[in-house]
Motif scaffolding. Structure first.
Motif, PDB file in Angstrom:
ATOM      1  N   TRP A 135      42.968 -50.631 -12.923  1.00  0.00           N
ATOM      2  CA  TRP A 135      41.595 -50.550 -13.961  1.00  0.00           C
ATOM      3  C   TRP A 135      40.608 -51.247 -13.123  1.00  0.00           C
ATOM      4  N   VAL A 136      39.503 -51.040 -12.668  1.00  0.00           N
ATOM      5  CA  VAL A 136      38.302 -51.838 -12.107  1.00  0.00           C
ATOM      6  C   VAL A 136      37.238 -51.774 -12.946  1.00  0.00           C
ATOM      7  N   MET A 137      36.777 -53.056 -13.418  1.00  0.00           N
ATOM      8  CA  MET A 137      35.691 -53.216 -13.993  1.00  0.00           C
ATOM      9  C   MET A 137      34.491 -54.320 -13.735  1.00  0.00           C
ATOM     10  N   ASN A 138      33.105 -54.033 -13.708  1.00  0.00           N
ATOM     11  CA  ASN A 138      32.252 -54.847 -13.596  1.00  0.00           C
ATOM     12  C   ASN A 138      31.502 -54.696 -14.862  1.00  0.00           C
ATOM     13  N   PRO A 139      31.490 -56.152 -15.533  1.00  0.00           N
ATOM     14  CA  PRO A 139      30.614 -55.888 -16.854  1.00  0.00           C
ATOM     15  C   PRO A 139      29.286 -55.953 -16.625  1.00  0.00           C
ATOM     16  N   GLY A 140      28.676 -55.811 -15.187  1.00  0.00           N
ATOM     17  CA  GLY A 140      27.231 -56.023 -15.381  1.00  0.00           C
ATOM     18  C   GLY A 140      26.899 -57.044 -16.085  1.00  0.00           C
ATOM     19  N   SER A 141      25.529 -57.515 -16.455  1.00  0.00           N
ATOM     20  CA  SER A 141      25.346 -58.934 -16.762  1.00  0.00           C
ATOM     21  C   SER A 141      24.573 -58.889 -18.457  1.00  0.00           C
ATOM     22  N   PRO A 142      24.769 -59.915 -19.002  1.00  0.00           N
ATOM     23  CA  PRO A 142      24.454 -60.049 -20.404  1.00  0.00           C
ATOM     24  C   PRO A 142      23.244 -60.687 -20.473  1.00  0.00           C
ATOM     25  N   THR A 143      22.517 -60.894 -19.218  1.00  0.00           N
ATOM     26  CA  THR A 143      21.295 -61.805 -19.228  1.00  0.00           C
ATOM     27  C   THR A 143      20.200 -61.462 -18.270  1.00  0.00           C
ATOM     28  N   ASP A 144      20.909 -60.544 -17.295  1.00  0.00           N
ATOM     29  CA  ASP A 144      19.717 -60.018 -16.088  1.00  0.00           C
ATOM     30  C   ASP A 144      20.113 -58.628 -15.766  1.00  0.00           C
ATOM     31  N   LYS A 145      19.570 -57.766 -16.608  1.00  0.00           N
ATOM     32  CA  LYS A 145      20.064 -56.315 -16.254  1.00  0.00           C
ATOM     33  C   LYS A 145      19.548 -55.525 -15.167  1.00  0.00           C
ATOM     34  N   ARG A 146      18.511 -56.194 -14.219  1.00  0.00           N
ATOM     35  CA  ARG A 146      17.902 -55.822 -13.052  1.00  0.00           C
ATOM     36  C   ARG A 146      17.508 -54.318 -13.466  1.00  0.00           C
ATOM     37  N   THR A 147      18.016 -53.307 -12.728  1.00  0.00           N
ATOM     38  CA  THR A 147      17.402 -51.847 -12.852  1.00  0.00           C
ATOM     39  C   THR A 147      18.297 -51.227 -13.645  1.00  0.00           C
ATOM     40  N   ASN A 148      19.324 -51.738 -14.245  1.00  0.00           N
ATOM     41  CA  ASN A 148      19.992 -51.069 -15.455  1.00  0.00           C
ATOM     42  C   ASN A 148      19.063 -50.987 -16.871  1.00  0.00           C
ATOM     43  N   PRO A 149      19.331 -50.044 -17.664  1.00  0.00           N
ATOM     44  CA  PRO A 149      18.591 -49.722 -18.808  1.00  0.00           C
ATOM     45  C   PRO A 149      18.893 -50.882 -20.016  1.00  0.00           C
ATOM     46  N   ARG A 150      20.097 -51.395 -19.711  1.00  0.00           N
ATOM     47  CA  ARG A 150      20.485 -52.458 -21.029  1.00  0.00           C
ATOM     48  C   ARG A 150      21.288 -53.603 -20.362  1.00  0.00           C
ATOM     49  N   TYR A 151      21.441 -54.588 -21.172  1.00  0.00           N
ATOM     50  CA  TYR A 151      22.315 -55.628 -20.822  1.00  0.00           C
ATOM     51  C   TYR A 151      23.707 -54.931 -21.023  1.00  0.00           C
ATOM     52  N   SER A 152      24.783 -55.875 -20.456  1.00  0.00           N
ATOM     53  CA  SER A 152      26.009 -55.285 -20.686  1.00  0.00           C
ATOM     54  C   SER A 152      27.065 -56.520 -20.685  1.00  0.00           C
ATOM     55  N   TRP A 153      28.174 -56.150 -21.158  1.00  0.00           N
ATOM     56  CA  TRP A 153      29.534 -57.098 -21.104  1.00  0.00           C
ATOM     57  C   TRP A 153      30.516 -56.110 -21.416  1.00  0.00           C
ATOM     58  N   GLY A 154      31.748 -56.697 -21.063  1.00  0.00           N
ATOM     59  CA  GLY A 154      32.975 -55.796 -21.192  1.00  0.00           C
ATOM     60  C   GLY A 154      34.126 -56.190 -22.122  1.00  0.00           C
ATOM     61  N   VAL A 155      34.994 -55.590 -22.380  1.00  0.00           N
ATOM     62  CA  VAL A 155      36.217 -56.098 -23.179  1.00  0.00           C
ATOM     63  C   VAL A 155      37.601 -55.390 -22.365  1.00  0.00           C
ATOM     64  N   LEU A 156      38.447 -56.155 -22.352  1.00  0.00           N
ATOM     65  CA  LEU A 156      39.959 -55.520 -21.910  1.00  0.00           C
ATOM     66  C   LEU A 156      40.708 -55.863 -22.916  1.00  0.00           C
ATOM     67  N   GLU A 157      41.092 -54.722 -23.490  1.00  0.00           N
ATOM     68  CA  GLU A 157      42.124 -54.748 -24.756  1.00  0.00           C
ATOM     69  C   GLU A 157      43.665 -54.672 -24.255  1.00  0.00           C
ATOM     70  N   LEU A 158      44.323 -55.679 -24.411  1.00  0.00           N
ATOM     71  CA  LEU A 158      45.806 -55.493 -23.690  1.00  0.00           C
ATOM     72  C   LEU A 158      46.631 -55.185 -25.021  1.00  0.00           C
ATOM     73  N   ARG A 159      47.229 -54.243 -25.109  1.00  0.00           N
ATOM     74  CA  ARG A 159      48.246 -53.665 -26.121  1.00  0.00           C
ATOM     75  C   ARG A 159      49.510 -53.334 -25.405  1.00  0.00           C
ATOM     76  N   GLU A 160      50.493 -52.921 -26.034  1.00  0.00           N
ATOM     77  CA  GLU A 160      51.812 -52.738 -25.712  1.00  0.00           C
ATOM     78  C   GLU A 160      52.067 -51.588 -25.059  1.00  0.00           C
ATOM     79  N   ASP A 161      50.821 -50.596 -25.352  1.00  0.00           N
ATOM     80  CA  ASP A 161      50.990 -49.061 -24.782  1.00  0.00           C
ATOM     81  C   ASP A 161      49.958 -49.274 -23.396  1.00  0.00           C
ATOM     82  N   GLY A 162      49.543 -50.331 -23.073  1.00  0.00           N
ATOM     83  CA  GLY A 162      48.445 -50.388 -22.026  1.00  0.00           C
ATOM     84  C   GLY A 162      47.371 -51.244 -21.962  1.00  0.00           C
ATOM     85  N   VAL A 163      46.532 -50.986 -20.911  1.00  0.00           N
ATOM     86  CA  VAL A 163      45.298 -51.829 -20.874  1.00  0.00           C
ATOM     87  C   VAL A 163      44.104 -50.919 -21.192  1.00  0.00           C
TER      88      VAL A 163
END
Length: 178
Positions: free
Chosen positions: A129-157
């Motif tokens: 899995w490859v993730m860039n969460p973006g930015s929670p404070t500087d969205k630049r040209t993106n429409p919204r601010y963003s962040w990510g979550v990785l959920e680690l479970r027994e059946d995967g990521v």
């Protein structure tokens, strides 16, 4: 276990405090760990995240020597048997995604987290899995601010990106996932 993933906060230039929508998101997701992928730009920003939950990070190209010495520029964490590669993603040539993928040897990690571009990204590359969460404070040209979550479970990521419209520290924020 849920891990919050953030990058490119560029504080205090782009925000004086952690956005309310981000703090509420951390609480709603009940994050057990926060990972920052660099470009804090001020050492006290790390302490703001560490006050919310256990915290680790890598430094970015806009972070000074104190943050670079404290966190380094690349690392692999083992969290519950999941190997998480962290890099900011800056450097010469190629795209930010290509640099992030090239920062880790094949089969070295299960997840690659990177920042630098401020552009949210989440996709599977082979078994990784490859993730860039973006930015929670500087969205630049993106429409919204963003962040990510990785959920680690027994059946995967299970990664997810979360978006919001208002980066203020309080008030209405129009928070939603997506």
């Amino acid at each position: 276990m849920k891990i919050a993933v953030v990058s490119d906060t560029h504080m205090p230039r782009f925000a004086k405090a952690l956005p309310l929508a981000l703090r509420e998101g951390f609480a709603r997701e009940e994050v057990a760990l926060i990972l920052h992928l660099g470009d804090f730009t001020a050492p006290e920003v790390a302490e703001r995240f560490a006050a919310v939950a256990p915290f680790d990070a890598v430094a970015g190209n806009n972070d000074g020597p104190e943050l670079q010495q404290r966190f380094g520029r690349r690392k692999v964490l083992d969290v519950g048997g999941v190997r998480i590669g962290m890099t900011h993603g800056d450097g010469d040539g190629r795209t930010t995604l290509a640099r992030a993928l090239g920062a880790f040897a094949p089969a070295e990690v299960d997840v690659i987290l990177f920042g630098h571009s401020h552009a949210p990204y989440c996709a599977r590359h082979g078994d990784v899995w490859v993730m860039n969460p973006g930015s929670p404070t500087d969205k630049r040209t993106n429409p919204r601010y963003s962040w990510g979550v990785l959920e680690l479970r027994e059946d995967g990521v299970f990664p997810a990106l979360h978006y919001y419209d208002d980066k203020s520290a309080g008030g209405d924020h129009g928070s939603s996932s997506g």
